[in-house]
Scaffold this motif. Structure first.
Motif, PDB file in Angstrom:
ATOM      1  N   ILE A 152      43.511  46.588  39.025  1.00  0.00           N
ATOM      2  CA  ILE A 152      44.269  47.065  37.591  1.00  0.00           C
ATOM      3  C   ILE A 152      42.963  47.167  36.615  1.00  0.00           C
ATOM      4  CG2 ILE A 152      46.308  45.924  38.000  1.00  0.00           C
ATOM      5  CD1 ILE A 152      45.705  43.665  36.286  1.00  0.00           C
ATOM      6  N   GLU A 153      41.771  46.934  36.955  1.00  0.00           N
ATOM      7  CA  GLU A 153      40.603  47.031  35.953  1.00  0.00           C
ATOM      8  C   GLU A 153      40.627  46.077  34.870  1.00  0.00           C
ATOM      9  OE1 GLU A 153      39.264  51.222  35.424  1.00  0.00           O
ATOM     10  OE2 GLU A 153      40.333  51.610  37.392  1.00  0.00           O
ATOM     11  N   PHE A 154      41.103  45.107  35.236  1.00  0.00           N
ATOM     12  CA  PHE A 154      41.374  44.065  33.600  1.00  0.00           C
ATOM     13  C   PHE A 154      40.233  42.853  34.315  1.00  0.00           C
ATOM     14  CE2 PHE A 154      43.199  39.938  32.148  1.00  0.00           C
ATOM     15  CZ  PHE A 154      43.312  40.399  30.733  1.00  0.00           C
ATOM     16  N   LYS A 155      39.114  42.943  33.768  1.00  0.00           N
ATOM     17  CA  LYS A 155      37.881  42.142  33.846  1.00  0.00           C
ATOM     18  C   LYS A 155      38.346  40.823  32.869  1.00  0.00           C
ATOM     19  CE  LYS A 155      33.160  40.970  34.348  1.00  0.00           C
ATOM     20  NZ  LYS A 155      31.834  41.667  34.549  1.00  0.00           N
ATOM     21  N   PRO A 156      38.803  39.717  33.151  1.00  0.00           N
ATOM     22  CA  PRO A 156      39.172  38.664  32.178  1.00  0.00           C
ATOM     23  C   PRO A 156      37.698  37.983  31.780  1.00  0.00           C
ATOM     24  CG  PRO A 156      39.930  37.837  34.461  1.00  0.00           C
ATOM     25  CD  PRO A 156      39.100  39.265  34.374  1.00  0.00           C
ATOM     26  N   ASP A 157      37.644  37.595  30.613  1.00  0.00           N
ATOM     27  CA  ASP A 157      36.763  36.435  30.040  1.00  0.00           C
ATOM     28  C   ASP A 157      36.827  35.167  30.901  1.00  0.00           C
ATOM     29  OD1 ASP A 157      35.410  38.244  28.237  1.00  0.00           O
ATOM     30  OD2 ASP A 157      37.193  38.089  27.027  1.00  0.00           O
ATOM     31  N   ILE A 158      38.176  34.822  30.763  1.00  0.00           N
ATOM     32  CA  ILE A 158      38.772  33.631  31.526  1.00  0.00           C
ATOM     33  C   ILE A 158      39.301  33.672  32.553  1.00  0.00           C
ATOM     34  CG2 ILE A 158      39.347  31.223  31.312  1.00  0.00           C
ATOM     35  CD1 ILE A 158      36.871  31.320  29.492  1.00  0.00           C
ATOM     36  N   LEU A 159      39.317  33.193  33.855  1.00  0.00           N
ATOM     37  CA  LEU A 159      40.579  33.148  34.776  1.00  0.00           C
ATOM     38  C   LEU A 159      41.087  31.746  34.604  1.00  0.00           C
ATOM     39  CD1 LEU A 159      41.533  34.843  37.258  1.00  0.00           C
ATOM     40  CD2 LEU A 159      40.025  33.880  38.565  1.00  0.00           C
ATOM     41  N   ALA A 197      44.662  37.197  46.260  1.00  0.00           N
ATOM     42  CA  ALA A 197      45.189  38.267  45.684  1.00  0.00           C
ATOM     43  C   ALA A 197      44.939  38.384  44.328  1.00  0.00           C
ATOM     44  CB  ALA A 197      46.836  38.507  46.282  1.00  0.00           C
ATOM     45  N   SER A 198      45.040  37.178  43.591  1.00  0.00           N
ATOM     46  CA  SER A 198      44.761  37.343  42.014  1.00  0.00           C
ATOM     47  C   SER A 198      43.461  37.630  41.894  1.00  0.00           C
ATOM     48  CB  SER A 198      45.004  35.902  41.723  1.00  0.00           C
ATOM     49  OG  SER A 198      46.253  35.447  41.725  1.00  0.00           O
ATOM     50  N   LEU A 199      42.322  37.381  42.546  1.00  0.00           N
ATOM     51  CA  LEU A 199      40.995  37.752  42.477  1.00  0.00           C
ATOM     52  C   LEU A 199      41.098  39.530  42.674  1.00  0.00           C
ATOM     53  CD1 LEU A 199      39.018  35.157  43.926  1.00  0.00           C
ATOM     54  CD2 LEU A 199      39.267  35.645  41.429  1.00  0.00           C
ATOM     55  N   GLU A 200      41.697  39.793  43.868  1.00  0.00           N
ATOM     56  CA  GLU A 200      41.700  41.293  44.156  1.00  0.00           C
ATOM     57  C   GLU A 200      42.432  42.000  43.004  1.00  0.00           C
ATOM     58  OE1 GLU A 200      40.335  42.873  46.500  1.00  0.00           O
ATOM     59  OE2 GLU A 200      39.659  41.101  47.595  1.00  0.00           O
ATOM     60  N   LEU A 201      43.502  41.629  42.360  1.00  0.00           N
ATOM     61  CA  LEU A 201      44.378  42.147  41.268  1.00  0.00           C
ATOM     62  C   LEU A 201      43.320  42.617  40.220  1.00  0.00           C
ATOM     63  CD1 LEU A 201      47.229  42.752  39.811  1.00  0.00           C
ATOM     64  CD2 LEU A 201      46.607  40.363  38.825  1.00  0.00           C
ATOM     65  N   ILE A 202      42.516  41.736  39.676  1.00  0.00           N
ATOM     66  CA  ILE A 202      41.880  42.196  38.522  1.00  0.00           C
ATOM     67  C   ILE A 202      41.206  43.354  38.580  1.00  0.00           C
ATOM     68  CG2 ILE A 202      41.943  39.689  37.171  1.00  0.00           C
ATOM     69  CD1 ILE A 202      39.385  38.996  38.494  1.00  0.00           C
ATOM     70  N   LYS A 203      40.552  43.529  39.853  1.00  0.00           N
ATOM     71  CA  LYS A 203      39.744  44.710  40.096  1.00  0.00           C
ATOM     72  C   LYS A 203      40.617  45.977  40.137  1.00  0.00           C
ATOM     73  CE  LYS A 203      35.747  46.634  42.249  1.00  0.00           C
ATOM     74  NZ  LYS A 203      34.626  46.602  43.453  1.00  0.00           N
ATOM     75  N   GLY A 245      39.906  38.485  20.361  1.00  0.00           N
ATOM     76  CA  GLY A 245      40.224  39.518  21.453  1.00  0.00           C
ATOM     77  C   GLY A 245      39.820  39.070  22.708  1.00  0.00           C
ATOM     78  N   LEU A 246      39.893  37.725  23.147  1.00  0.00           N
ATOM     79  CA  LEU A 246      39.684  37.264  24.536  1.00  0.00           C
ATOM     80  C   LEU A 246      40.689  37.871  25.443  1.00  0.00           C
ATOM     81  CD1 LEU A 246      39.004  33.527  23.988  1.00  0.00           C
ATOM     82  CD2 LEU A 246      37.157  35.182  24.468  1.00  0.00           C
ATOM     83  N   LYS A 247      40.192  38.156  26.763  1.00  0.00           N
ATOM     84  CA  LYS A 247      40.792  38.632  27.792  1.00  0.00           C
ATOM     85  C   LYS A 247      41.080  37.364  28.897  1.00  0.00           C
ATOM     86  CE  LYS A 247      39.713  43.527  28.569  1.00  0.00           C
ATOM     87  NZ  LYS A 247      38.874  44.261  29.286  1.00  0.00           N
ATOM     88  N   ILE A 248      42.366  37.089  29.102  1.00  0.00           N
ATOM     89  CA  ILE A 248      42.609  35.863  29.907  1.00  0.00           C
ATOM     90  C   ILE A 248      43.548  36.413  30.876  1.00  0.00           C
ATOM     91  CG2 ILE A 248      43.444  33.575  29.934  1.00  0.00           C
ATOM     92  CD1 ILE A 248      41.476  33.792  27.692  1.00  0.00           C
ATOM     93  N   LEU A 249      43.530  35.798  32.259  1.00  0.00           N
ATOM     94  CA  LEU A 249      44.335  36.236  33.227  1.00  0.00           C
ATOM     95  C   LEU A 249      45.055  34.641  33.473  1.00  0.00           C
ATOM     96  CD1 LEU A 249      46.105  38.008  35.189  1.00  0.00           C
ATOM     97  CD2 LEU A 249      44.470  37.357  36.740  1.00  0.00           C
ATOM     98  N   PHE A 250      45.986  34.558  33.366  1.00  0.00           N
ATOM     99  CA  PHE A 250      46.588  33.040  33.344  1.00  0.00           C
ATOM    100  C   PHE A 250      47.282  33.057  34.927  1.00  0.00           C
ATOM    101  CE2 PHE A 250      49.559  29.610  32.560  1.00  0.00           C
ATOM    102  CZ  PHE A 250      48.787  28.721  31.638  1.00  0.00           C
ATOM    103  N   VAL A 251      46.888  32.136  35.889  1.00  0.00           N
ATOM    104  CA  VAL A 251      47.201  32.284  37.109  1.00  0.00           C
ATOM    105  C   VAL A 251      48.373  31.268  37.446  1.00  0.00           C
ATOM    106  CG1 VAL A 251      46.771  32.627  39.732  1.00  0.00           C
ATOM    107  CG2 VAL A 251      45.031  33.366  37.774  1.00  0.00           C
ATOM    108  N   SER A 252      49.526  31.349  37.718  1.00  0.00           N
ATOM    109  CA  SER A 252      50.466  30.059  38.027  1.00  0.00           C
ATOM    110  C   SER A 252      51.480  30.157  39.049  1.00  0.00           C
ATOM    111  CB  SER A 252      51.108  29.736  36.524  1.00  0.00           C
ATOM    112  OG  SER A 252      51.920  28.795  36.713  1.00  0.00           O
ATOM    113  N   ALA A 253      51.878  29.215  39.679  1.00  0.00           N
ATOM    114  CA  ALA A 253      52.870  29.421  40.982  1.00  0.00           C
ATOM    115  C   ALA A 253      54.413  29.495  40.108  1.00  0.00           C
ATOM    116  CB  ALA A 253      52.794  28.181  41.798  1.00  0.00           C
ATOM    117  N   GLU A 254      54.482  29.228  39.071  1.00  0.00           N
ATOM    118  CA  GLU A 254      55.480  29.173  38.156  1.00  0.00           C
ATOM    119  C   GLU A 254      55.510  29.477  36.954  1.00  0.00           C
ATOM    120  OE1 GLU A 254      57.513  25.299  38.381  1.00  0.00           O
ATOM    121  OE2 GLU A 254      56.967  24.823  40.324  1.00  0.00           O
ATOM    122  N   VAL A 255      56.271  30.374  36.377  1.00  0.00           N
ATOM    123  CA  VAL A 255      56.406  31.001  35.106  1.00  0.00           C
ATOM    124  C   VAL A 255      57.830  31.146  34.780  1.00  0.00           C
ATOM    125  CG1 VAL A 255      55.789  32.920  33.642  1.00  0.00           C
ATOM    126  CG2 VAL A 255      54.436  32.377  35.692  1.00  0.00           C
ATOM    127  N   ALA A 256      58.278  30.504  33.730  1.00  0.00           N
ATOM    128  CA  ALA A 256      59.600  30.291  32.934  1.00  0.00           C
ATOM    129  C   ALA A 256      59.631  31.696  32.155  1.00  0.00           C
ATOM    130  CB  ALA A 256      59.918  29.240  32.284  1.00  0.00           C
TER     131      ALA A 256
END
Ligand code: GLC
Length: 477
Positions: free
Chosen positions: A122-129, A114-120, A4-15
């Motif tokens: 939406i209250e999603f504190k990831p283990d790993i960014l 904005a990716s950093l502001e996002l997690i606060k 149950g890790l929480k991960i935010l995957f930050v990418s300029a492109e996503v298919a």
């Protein structure tokens, strides 16, 4: 392994939402595999104008950038298999084109912050960014040096930077310091300064907890001047934190049995249908429906892909009695060179200067041989995709190509393609010739090779677990 890790995957492109290259494929498939393995993974990308998918409003907040407050509207893609957010701002993304704008520095500084502001918000504190490539890399610096200092919410979040291609670093002028409101003290070689420029990727290399690149061989290569793109020095200082994990591909999207883009579905048990795909492709692109080996190329047309080797021996390739189809966009030099070949050999060569996902799949399915003679290749997805469709790759032994393709003339049992070592058109042509002769003179061997490729596993099954092990390692330290 953690559950149950929480991960935010930050990418300029996503298919499939926004794609110019392999980064998008990875960002569209690795998170999905991690979700299947029971983790809470969410993906974020900029809200480009060209994203043509239904979206729902999530929230909005202010981001301080370029000495002013600007609004970020967060949306999420409706019914996406992985929860995917877009960060929308009219000033930065309200125009067509993913890259190549005069203010890309500010556009991706906005994305990082904005990716950093996002997690606060939406209250999603990831283990790993999990930051990908230069576009997101400054988030590592901002998190460590500012957000974690100021705000307890951010403490404990760890960062991983994945380098998909060291050639693209995001070099911008010193004014990025002001854009991000950073003091002069960061403009030094130990931090983000790089030959008088602000280097986005360097912000990630210096400030992330760990770094990885997309194959084991490339992870070693980038520590040398030949492949290091002048970053080998700074990378050496992080050598113990630098890992290599080879990419996988989506076995759902790239599945010749269910692929909606190809003409006729097939698998390794009905390979005559692959031949039907070849004929249909020949017809569509205006080549005679002949049995000669059909050589396919699907790439961004850039130096990296070793196309100069192909140009250098093009006449010999034609003399071998082959057909050639190329699809791609990029450097006008290569666009012109290949269009010229098409003019010269209209019966044998078809060239499409465009980005066309559907035709790409048809080429993977309809060709016999796929070329990847890259000068360098962090991982490369084309060689794995082509194997999935029973199309035999010819690769240079570098980066991920070296880690995934074994030359069948050197090791028949493990062989799945043809390869060469030196960046030299004779070496390349020798490998191509061996492939063409095997196709023509040893159909039984060829068939075996095709079947073996189609049965091999280059899905995310193994590599997703390697990412989980790396996340665990980061969290333990
Ligand atoms: C870049 C690299 C390619 C890699 C892809 C995904 O496009 O050039 O080698 O496969 O990123 O990681």
């Amino acid at each position: 392994m953690s559950e149950g890790l929480k991960i935010l995957f930050v990418s300029a492109e996503v298919a499939p939402y926004a794609k110019t290259g392999g980064l998008a494929d990875v960002a569209g498939s690795l998170p999905q595999k991690l979700v299947e393995l029971g983790h809470d993974v969410r993906v974020v990308l900029p809200g480009y104008k060209e994203i043509n998918y239904e979206m729902d409003y999530v929230t909005d907040f202010q981001v301080e950038l370029e000495q002013r407050n600007t609004t970020c509207i967060v949306k999420q893609i409706t019914n996406a298999p992985v929860l995917t957010y877009t960060l929308n701002n009219y000033h930065y993304y309200g125009r067509y084109g993913i890259y190549c704008h005069h203010d890309d520095g500010a556009r991706f500084a906005f994305f990082s912050k904005a990716s950093l502001e996002l997690i606060k918000a939406i209250e999603f504190k990831p283990d790993i960014l999990h930051l990908n490539d230069w576009h997101a890399a400054p988030a590592a610096l901002l998190l460590k040096e500012y957000y974690q200092e100021k705000d307890p919410f951010y403490r404990g979040i760890k960062t991983l930077l994945t380098i998909h291609n060291l050639e693209y670093q995001g070099h911008f002028g010193k004014e990025i310091l002001e854009v991000l409101d950073l003091p002069e003290s960061y403009f030094v070689p130990e931090s983000v300064e790089f030959y008088g420029m602000f280097n986005f990727l360097k912000a990630g290399i210096v400030y992330s907890d760990k770094i990885n690149t997309v194959s084991k061989t490339y992870a070693k290569e980038i520590l040398t001047p030949q492949y290091g793109e002048k970053m080998e020095g700074i990378l050496k200082t992080r050598e113990s934190d630098l890992h290599g994990i080879v990419n996988g591909i989506s076995y759902e999207i790239f599945n010749p049995l269910t692929d909606p883009f190809i003409y006729f579905p097939y698998n390794e048990k009905n390979l005559t249908v692959k031949t039907k795909n070849k004929k249909a492709l020949q017809k569509e692109v205006g080549l005679p429906e002949s049995d000669v080996p059909l050589i396919g190329v699907v790439h961004r047309l850039v130096d990296q892909k070793g196309l100069n080797l192909v140009c250098d021996c093009f006449k010999q390739i034609m003399d071998l009695d082959t057909q050639f189809i190329l699809l791609g966009l990029g450097d006008p030099y290569y666009e012109k060179a290949f269009l010229k070949f098409m003019k010269k050999y209209p019966e044998k060569v078809s060239v499409k200067i465009e980005f066309n996902e559907e035709l790409a799949h048809k080429i993977y399915a309809g060709s016999d041989i796929f070329l990847m003679p890259s000068a360098f290749e962090p991982c490369g997805l084309g060689q794995m995709i082509s194997l999935r469709y029973g199309t035999i790759p010819i690769v240079r032994e570098t980066g991920g190509l070296k880690d995934t393709i074994v030359d069948m003339n050197y090791d028949f049992d493990n062989g799945n393609g043809f390869s060469f070592r030196d960046m030299d058109s004779k070496a390349f042509f020798d490998a191509l010739k061996r492939a063409v002769l095997t196709y023509r003179d040893e159909p039984g061997t060829w068939l075996e090779l095709v079947k073996k490729g189609m049965k091999s596993d280059f899905s995310w099954n193994k590599s997703a677990k390697e990412y989980l092990a790396l996340y665990d390692k980061i969290l333990e330290e």
